[in-house]
Scaffold this motif. Structure first.
Motif, mmCIF file in Angstrom:
data_model
loop_
_atom_site.group_PDB
_atom_site.id
_atom_site.type_symbol
_atom_site.label_atom_id
_atom_site.label_comp_id
_atom_site.label_asym_id
_atom_site.label_seq_id
_atom_site.Cartn_x
_atom_site.Cartn_y
_atom_site.Cartn_z
ATOM 1 N N VAL A 49 -11.856 -0.052 12.435
ATOM 2 C CA VAL A 49 -11.089 0.269 11.232
ATOM 3 C C VAL A 49 -9.848 -0.617 11.149
ATOM 4 O O VAL A 49 -9.515 -1.175 10.087
ATOM 5 C CB VAL A 49 -10.676 1.755 11.251
ATOM 6 N N HIS A 50 -9.147 -0.743 12.247
ATOM 7 C CA HIS A 50 -7.917 -1.535 12.333
ATOM 8 C C HIS A 50 -8.189 -2.985 11.918
ATOM 9 O O HIS A 50 -7.479 -3.546 11.075
ATOM 10 C CB HIS A 50 -7.425 -1.466 13.785
ATOM 11 N N ASP A 51 -9.221 -3.557 12.491
ATOM 12 C CA ASP A 51 -9.545 -4.959 12.189
ATOM 13 C C ASP A 51 -10.025 -5.134 10.757
ATOM 14 O O ASP A 51 -9.741 -6.161 10.116
ATOM 15 C CB ASP A 51 -10.609 -5.465 13.166
ATOM 16 N N GLU A 52 -10.743 -4.130 10.250
ATOM 17 C CA GLU A 52 -11.211 -4.213 8.863
ATOM 18 C C GLU A 52 -10.037 -4.186 7.892
ATOM 19 O O GLU A 52 -10.019 -4.917 6.888
ATOM 20 C CB GLU A 52 -12.167 -3.065 8.549
ATOM 21 N N ALA A 53 -9.034 -3.352 8.177
ATOM 22 C CA ALA A 53 -7.858 -3.287 7.308
ATOM 23 C C ALA A 53 -7.136 -4.634 7.268
ATOM 24 O O ALA A 53 -6.743 -5.113 6.195
ATOM 25 C CB ALA A 53 -6.911 -2.187 7.787
ATOM 26 N N ILE A 54 -6.973 -5.254 8.421
ATOM 27 C CA ILE A 54 -6.317 -6.565 8.471
ATOM 28 C C ILE A 54 -7.148 -7.608 7.723
ATOM 29 O O ILE A 54 -6.616 -8.418 6.956
ATOM 30 C CB ILE A 54 -6.077 -6.980 9.934
ATOM 31 N N ALA A 55 -8.458 -7.574 7.935
ATOM 32 C CA ALA A 55 -9.337 -8.546 7.265
ATOM 33 C C ALA A 55 -9.299 -8.379 5.751
ATOM 34 O O ALA A 55 -9.299 -9.369 4.998
ATOM 35 C CB ALA A 55 -10.761 -8.393 7.784
ATOM 36 N N LEU A 56 -9.260 -7.138 5.266
ATOM 37 C CA LEU A 56 -9.196 -6.894 3.823
ATOM 38 C C LEU A 56 -7.876 -7.401 3.236
ATOM 39 O O LEU A 56 -7.859 -7.973 2.139
ATOM 40 C CB LEU A 56 -9.368 -5.404 3.539
ATOM 41 N N LEU A 57 -6.787 -7.207 3.949
ATOM 42 C CA LEU A 57 -5.505 -7.727 3.487
ATOM 43 C C LEU A 57 -5.548 -9.253 3.374
ATOM 44 O O LEU A 57 -5.097 -9.840 2.389
ATOM 45 C CB LEU A 57 -4.383 -7.296 4.436
ATOM 46 N N ARG A 58 -6.101 -9.892 4.390
ATOM 47 C CA ARG A 58 -6.203 -11.354 4.361
ATOM 48 C C ARG A 58 -7.081 -11.823 3.201
ATOM 49 O O ARG A 58 -6.749 -12.787 2.499
ATOM 50 C CB ARG A 58 -6.761 -11.867 5.692
ATOM 51 N N GLU A 59 -8.163 -11.126 2.983
ATOM 52 C CA GLU A 59 -9.095 -11.515 1.921
ATOM 53 C C GLU A 59 -8.494 -11.304 0.537
ATOM 54 O O GLU A 59 -8.549 -12.198 -0.323
ATOM 55 C CB GLU A 59 -10.381 -10.701 2.060
ATOM 56 N N LEU A 60 -7.919 -10.141 0.302
ATOM 57 C CA LEU A 60 -7.404 -9.822 -1.027
ATOM 58 C C LEU A 60 -6.244 -10.723 -1.429
ATOM 59 O O LEU A 60 -6.113 -11.105 -2.594
ATOM 60 C CB LEU A 60 -6.960 -8.355 -1.070
ATOM 61 N N LEU A 61 -5.402 -11.079 -0.454
ATOM 62 C CA LEU A 61 -4.217 -11.882 -0.751
ATOM 63 C C LEU A 61 -4.387 -13.361 -0.435
ATOM 64 O O LEU A 61 -3.541 -14.170 -0.807
ATOM 65 C CB LEU A 61 -3.014 -11.354 0.042
ATOM 66 N N GLY A 62 -5.460 -13.711 0.266
ATOM 67 C CA GLY A 62 -5.603 -15.094 0.694
ATOM 68 C C GLY A 62 -4.527 -15.491 1.691
ATOM 69 O O GLY A 62 -3.914 -16.561 1.574
ATOM 70 N N VAL A 63 -4.268 -14.628 2.670
ATOM 71 C CA VAL A 63 -3.225 -14.902 3.663
ATOM 72 C C VAL A 63 -3.649 -16.097 4.511
ATOM 73 O O VAL A 63 -4.726 -16.086 5.116
ATOM 74 C CB VAL A 63 -2.977 -13.677 4.558
ATOM 75 N N PRO A 64 -2.819 -17.142 4.586
ATOM 76 C CA PRO A 64 -3.210 -18.339 5.349
ATOM 77 C C PRO A 64 -3.131 -18.109 6.856
ATOM 78 O O PRO A 64 -2.484 -17.165 7.326
ATOM 79 C CB PRO A 64 -2.173 -19.380 4.900
#
Length: 375
Positions: A49-64
């Motif tokens: 769950v923790h890793d999925e939340a981080i991955a979704l944030l990166r995906e939605l915002l395009g975090v470099p």
């Protein structure tokens, strides 16, 4: 089930599908025989769950890749002190652009934190008018008003002032400061993920989850690895940003249920079409509300300059405080709650965060017209 139409400023409305997912998984998460709240933060069930939340944030915002995504505790108010503790070296100064109450609070904490460690904080620009309880904020600064010392440790802004209804980048004439090589830091607690922005423009962005993406108790931090590396080491380890960065935000027990709920909200947000679709939805809600205020300008009055009007927190006044009290009471009878303005400024405040349904806004607008005509 009789759910109200929740316009609270925070803790605020959460998407019903995210809540229903939590309800369905509450006592038996992922067929594990226990709740996600009972799982070890070191166990594979929670870490997924923790890793999925981080991955979704990166995906939605395009975090470099140049930036870390962190979950920290203590609320955005803790970050008011934690950021200068990390980033202001002895003899250096942090600059603050103040456009409302939360900018004032951030600066106040920075003064204390920097003084303890041999640095300083100063207000490089403020749009406040008046003094004490009479002080008001009706706009963000114009670009030419922000003067930045190139030797500063960073420049801090509040992207959306929840109390005063003032927001950056609603209009091209109100962009964020461009401080050149000086890192730009933004408190985005009340307008995080309402639309896309470029994280690479910022040295650090932080947001308390309880406004737009989850329950209280979690702060999302997006920070450049360069700033993490340069952070002070002469402060307690638990306050160093490198500590969660080096430990995937799992150095100590994180607020696991809060992060689980953020995961649920982010998954819902992605399913809605992402931040592009969410921006369209949010702008339309705000446009309708401001049109209703302007249509009844003899009764409703927005104190915010048009170009700085917030999309997330629409504030307005009625002819008298008695009218405002009656407005709030009558709206509550119709299942609309959270409309009373902050105690420091009064008036009415309509928070239109991502989870606020357009139909709720339409119902509120109809009530506003009816109330104005009957007054």
């Amino acid at each position: 089930m009789n759910r109200v139409k929740n316009f609270n400023a925070g803790p605020a409305a959460l998407p019903l599908p995210a809540l229903e997912r939590a309800r369905d998984e509450l006592v038996d998460f992922a067929s594990s025989g226990m709740s996600v709240m009972e799982h070890s933060h070191r166990g594979k069930e929670y870490e997924k769950v923790h890793d999925e939340a981080i991955a979704l944030l990166r995906e939605l915002l395009g975090v470099p890749d140049s930036h870390e995504v962190l979950f920290v505790q203590g609320g955005a108010s803790q970050l008011f002190a934690q950021i200068p503790m990390n980033l202001v070296e002895k003899g250096r100064t942090a600059e603050y652009v103040v456009s409302g109450a939360w900018g004032e609070k951030a600066f106040s904490e920075a003064k204390v934190a920097t003084a303890m460690l041999g640095g300083a904080a100063r207000v490089s620009c403020s749009t406040g008018v008046g003094e004490g309880k009479e002080k008001s904020y009706t706009r963000v600064p114009r670009p030419a008003e922000v003067k930045v010392d190139p030797e500063s440790a960073y420049v801090h802004v509040t992207s959306n002032e929840t109390i005063h209804g003032v927001q950056y980048e609603v209009d091209p004439g109100r962009p964020f400061p461009a401080p050149g090589a000086v890192p730009l830091i933004a408190d985005m607690s009340s307008d995080f993920l309402w639309r896309r922005f470029d994280p690479a423009r910022f040295g650090l962005v932080y947001a308390g989850a309880q406004k737009n993406i989850g329950p209280s108790g979690v702060v999302v931090v997006i920070v450049s690895k360069e700033l993490v590396a340069r952070g002070r080491k002469d402060i307690p380890k638990i306050f160093q940003l490198r500590t969660p960065a080096e430990n995937r935000s799992l150095y100590n027990t994180p607020p696991t249920f809060g992060i689980y709920m953020i995961r649920n909200v982010l998954a819902w947000l992605k399913g809605q079409g992402g931040l592009g679709a969410m921006e369209q939805r949010n702008r339309l809600k705000a446009q309708k509300l401001y049109a209703a205020i302007d249509q009844h300008a003899s009764f409703y009055r927005s104190p915010v300059e048009r170009e700085s009007r917030s999309v997330m927190n629409v504030v307005f006044r009625l002819p008298s405080e008695q009218d405002e009290e009656r407005f709030v009471a009558e709206a509550k009878k119709r299942g609309m709650v959270g409309l009373k303005g902050h105690r420091s400024v009064g008036g009415i405040r309509v928070s239109t965060y991502n989870a606020v349904e357009p139909a709720w806004v339409d119902e509120l607008i109809a009530f506003m017209g009816e109330f104005a005509r009957g007054a």
